[in-house]
Design a protein around this motif. Sequence first.
Motif, PDB file in Angstrom:
ATOM      1  N   LYS A  15      22.241   4.400 -36.076  1.00 34.44           N
ATOM      2  CA  LYS A  15      22.570   3.648 -34.856  1.00 34.44           C
ATOM      3  C   LYS A  15      21.783   4.265 -33.707  1.00 34.44           C
ATOM      4  N   TYR A  16      20.902   3.464 -33.114  1.00 31.10           N
ATOM      5  CA  TYR A  16      20.058   4.031 -32.060  1.00 31.10           C
ATOM      6  C   TYR A  16      19.661   2.950 -31.072  1.00 31.10           C
ATOM      7  N   THR A  17      19.701   3.329 -29.793  1.00 26.89           N
ATOM      8  CA  THR A  17      19.227   2.470 -28.714  1.00 26.89           C
ATOM      9  C   THR A  17      18.564   3.354 -27.669  1.00 26.89           C
ATOM     10  N   GLY A  18      17.434   2.907 -27.133  1.00 27.17           N
ATOM     11  CA  GLY A  18      16.745   3.654 -26.103  1.00 27.17           C
ATOM     12  C   GLY A  18      15.480   4.314 -26.631  1.00 27.17           C
ATOM     13  N   GLU A  19      14.964   5.266 -25.860  1.00 23.29           N
ATOM     14  CA  GLU A  19      13.708   5.922 -26.227  1.00 23.29           C
ATOM     15  C   GLU A  19      13.946   7.008 -27.277  1.00 23.29           C
ATOM     16  N   PHE A  20      12.943   7.216 -28.119  1.00 22.22           N
ATOM     17  CA  PHE A  20      13.034   8.273 -29.119  1.00 22.22           C
ATOM     18  C   PHE A  20      11.686   8.980 -29.218  1.00 22.22           C
ATOM     19  N   ARG A  21      11.746  10.195 -29.686  1.00 23.56           N
ATOM     20  CA  ARG A  21      10.554  11.036 -29.852  1.00 23.56           C
ATOM     21  C   ARG A  21      10.787  11.929 -31.051  1.00 23.56           C
ATOM     22  N   ASN A  22       9.917  11.842 -32.038  1.00 30.20           N
ATOM     23  CA  ASN A  22      10.093  12.612 -33.264  1.00 30.20           C
ATOM     24  C   ASN A  22       8.762  13.235 -33.656  1.00 30.20           C
ATOM     25  N   ALA A  23       8.689  14.558 -33.633  1.00 28.37           N
ATOM     26  CA  ALA A  23       7.472  15.291 -34.002  1.00 28.37           C
ATOM     27  C   ALA A  23       7.764  16.147 -35.225  1.00 28.37           C
ATOM     28  N   PHE A  24       6.823  16.189 -36.156  1.00 30.35           N
ATOM     29  CA  PHE A  24       7.007  16.972 -37.378  1.00 30.35           C
ATOM     30  C   PHE A  24       5.649  17.243 -38.005  1.00 30.35           C
ATOM     31  N   ASP A  25       5.630  18.215 -38.924  1.00 28.61           N
ATOM     32  CA  ASP A  25       4.447  18.527 -39.718  1.00 28.61           C
ATOM     33  C   ASP A  25       4.681  18.035 -41.141  1.00 28.61           C
ATOM     34  N   THR A  26       3.722  17.318 -41.679  1.00 27.48           N
ATOM     35  CA  THR A  26       3.878  16.757 -43.020  1.00 27.48           C
ATOM     36  C   THR A  26       3.910  17.857 -44.066  1.00 27.48           C
ATOM     37  N   ARG A  27       4.679  17.637 -45.127  1.00 31.16           N
ATOM     38  CA  ARG A  27       4.836  18.640 -46.180  1.00 31.16           C
ATOM     39  C   ARG A  27       3.941  18.366 -47.383  1.00 31.16           C
ATOM     40  N   SER A  28       3.352  17.177 -47.434  1.00 32.46           N
ATOM     41  CA  SER A  28       2.472  16.839 -48.561  1.00 32.46           C
ATOM     42  C   SER A  28       1.575  15.680 -48.149  1.00 32.46           C
ATOM     43  N   ASP A  29       0.506  15.465 -48.915  1.00 38.19           N
ATOM     44  CA  ASP A  29      -0.357  14.311 -48.680  1.00 38.19           C
ATOM     45  C   ASP A  29       0.410  13.039 -49.030  1.00 38.19           C
ATOM     46  N   GLY A  30       0.230  12.012 -48.229  1.00 40.71           N
ATOM     47  CA  GLY A  30       0.897  10.756 -48.549  1.00 40.71           C
ATOM     48  C   GLY A  30       0.942   9.819 -47.361  1.00 40.71           C
ATOM     49  N   VAL A  31       1.519   8.656 -47.608  1.00 39.73           N
ATOM     50  CA  VAL A  31       1.680   7.636 -46.566  1.00 39.73           C
ATOM     51  C   VAL A  31       3.021   7.864 -45.872  1.00 39.73           C
ATOM     52  N   VAL A  32       2.960   8.117 -44.572  1.00 43.64           N
ATOM     53  CA  VAL A  32       4.174   8.303 -43.779  1.00 43.64           C
ATOM     54  C   VAL A  32       4.558   6.959 -43.172  1.00 43.64           C
ATOM     55  N   SER A  33       5.816   6.574 -43.334  1.00 49.66           N
ATOM     56  CA  SER A  33       6.291   5.281 -42.845  1.00 49.66           C
ATOM     57  C   SER A  33       7.515   5.480 -41.967  1.00 49.66           C
ATOM     58  N   ILE A  34       7.595   4.668 -40.926  1.00 53.10           N
ATOM     59  CA  ILE A  34       8.818   4.573 -40.137  1.00 53.10           C
ATOM     60  C   ILE A  34       9.311   3.142 -40.267  1.00 53.10           C
ATOM     61  N   CYS A  35      10.521   2.988 -40.768  1.00 56.51           N
ATOM     62  CA  CYS A  35      11.082   1.672 -41.055  1.00 56.51           C
ATOM     63  C   CYS A  35      12.270   1.404 -40.136  1.00 56.51           C
ATOM     64  N   PHE A  36      12.248   0.255 -39.485  1.00 52.96           N
ATOM     65  CA  PHE A  36      13.305  -0.140 -38.561  1.00 52.96           C
ATOM     66  C   PHE A  36      14.190  -1.193 -39.208  1.00 52.96           C
ATOM     67  N   THR A  37      15.498  -1.089 -38.941  1.00 53.72           N
ATOM     68  CA  THR A  37      16.457  -2.106 -39.391  1.00 53.72           C
ATOM     69  C   THR A  37      17.283  -2.562 -38.196  1.00 53.72           C
ATOM     70  N   ASN A  38      17.787  -3.780 -38.268  1.00 60.45           N
ATOM     71  CA  ASN A  38      18.612  -4.332 -37.196  1.00 60.45           C
ATOM     72  C   ASN A  38      19.691  -5.196 -37.829  1.00 60.45           C
ATOM     73  N   GLN A  39      20.905  -4.658 -37.837  1.00 55.61           N
ATOM     74  CA  GLN A  39      22.019  -5.332 -38.508  1.00 55.61           C
ATOM     75  C   GLN A  39      22.911  -6.036 -37.492  1.00 55.61           C
ATOM     76  N   LEU A  40      23.259  -7.268 -37.828  1.00 58.33           N
ATOM     77  CA  LEU A  40      24.161  -8.052 -36.994  1.00 58.33           C
ATOM     78  C   LEU A  40      25.599  -7.669 -37.316  1.00 58.33           C
ATOM     79  N   GLN A  41      26.401  -7.460 -36.306  1.00 55.56           N
ATOM     80  CA  GLN A  41      27.784  -7.058 -36.530  1.00 55.56           C
ATOM     81  C   GLN A  41      28.577  -8.191 -37.183  1.00 55.56           C
ATOM     82  N   GLU A  42      29.666  -7.793 -37.841  1.00 51.28           N
ATOM     83  CA  GLU A  42      30.512  -8.769 -38.543  1.00 51.28           C
ATOM     84  C   GLU A  42      31.095  -9.775 -37.550  1.00 51.28           C
TER      85      GLU A  42
END
Length: 220
Positions: free
Chosen positions: A84-111
């Motif tokens: 659950k997130y709203t607003g600005e975000f900042r995420n910094a990290f060092d990769t642990r292995s070679d590969g494709v890094v992906s950031i996936c967003f989801t948006n769920q409608l409430q019941e």
Amino acid sequence: MIRQLFAIVLIYASILVAVSAVKFELPAVPSSRVEESKRCISQYVPRDTTVLLTGKIGQGYNQVAGFEIKDNNDQPNVYGRHSKYTGEFRNAFDTRSDGVVSICFTNQLQEGFNEAPQYTRTIELEFNVGAEALDLKQIASSEKLGPLEIELRRLESIVKSIVGQMDYLKRREERMRDTNESTNERVKWFSLLSLFTLISLGVWQILYLRSFFRRKRLID
């Protein structure tokens, strides 16, 4: 040589500057369709490379947005997750292995709400890798660097990234060469075995037929 190196640095810098600033609308969907409707931004990143993801998830009425950052290894490395997130975000990290890094967003409608065009969230994302992921402003303020020194520090980081990429390509080339040599060696021995088998089978057939015809008194 110096001019060529400088040209490479400029080209690489222009590529890095053009990186991934994206903005899109993410519709809200019921919980049963969250996984199939998620939106992912991906980029290949070598091992031990700094990645900085910054962005903003806009407001959304009766919507629950989240994101997950991971790579595509057999056992994925997860670098960040928010359900659950709203607003600005900042995420910094060092990769642990070679590969494709992906950031996936989801948006769920409430019941209790039906899917409709007005239920969306605006997603803004900037995907920086290597030298562009360094916070030079913070470094400049902490080390009291001038504009020229900041630019030199940035170029130094870019050159280090280029050297790292070249080392990675060299390692890949060595692995490919070893694989090719191993494959060629196996093909050679398989070919020799096949040739020996065919020659042996041909000799056996000649001897067998010769013996057969002699028994039938067709040849002397």
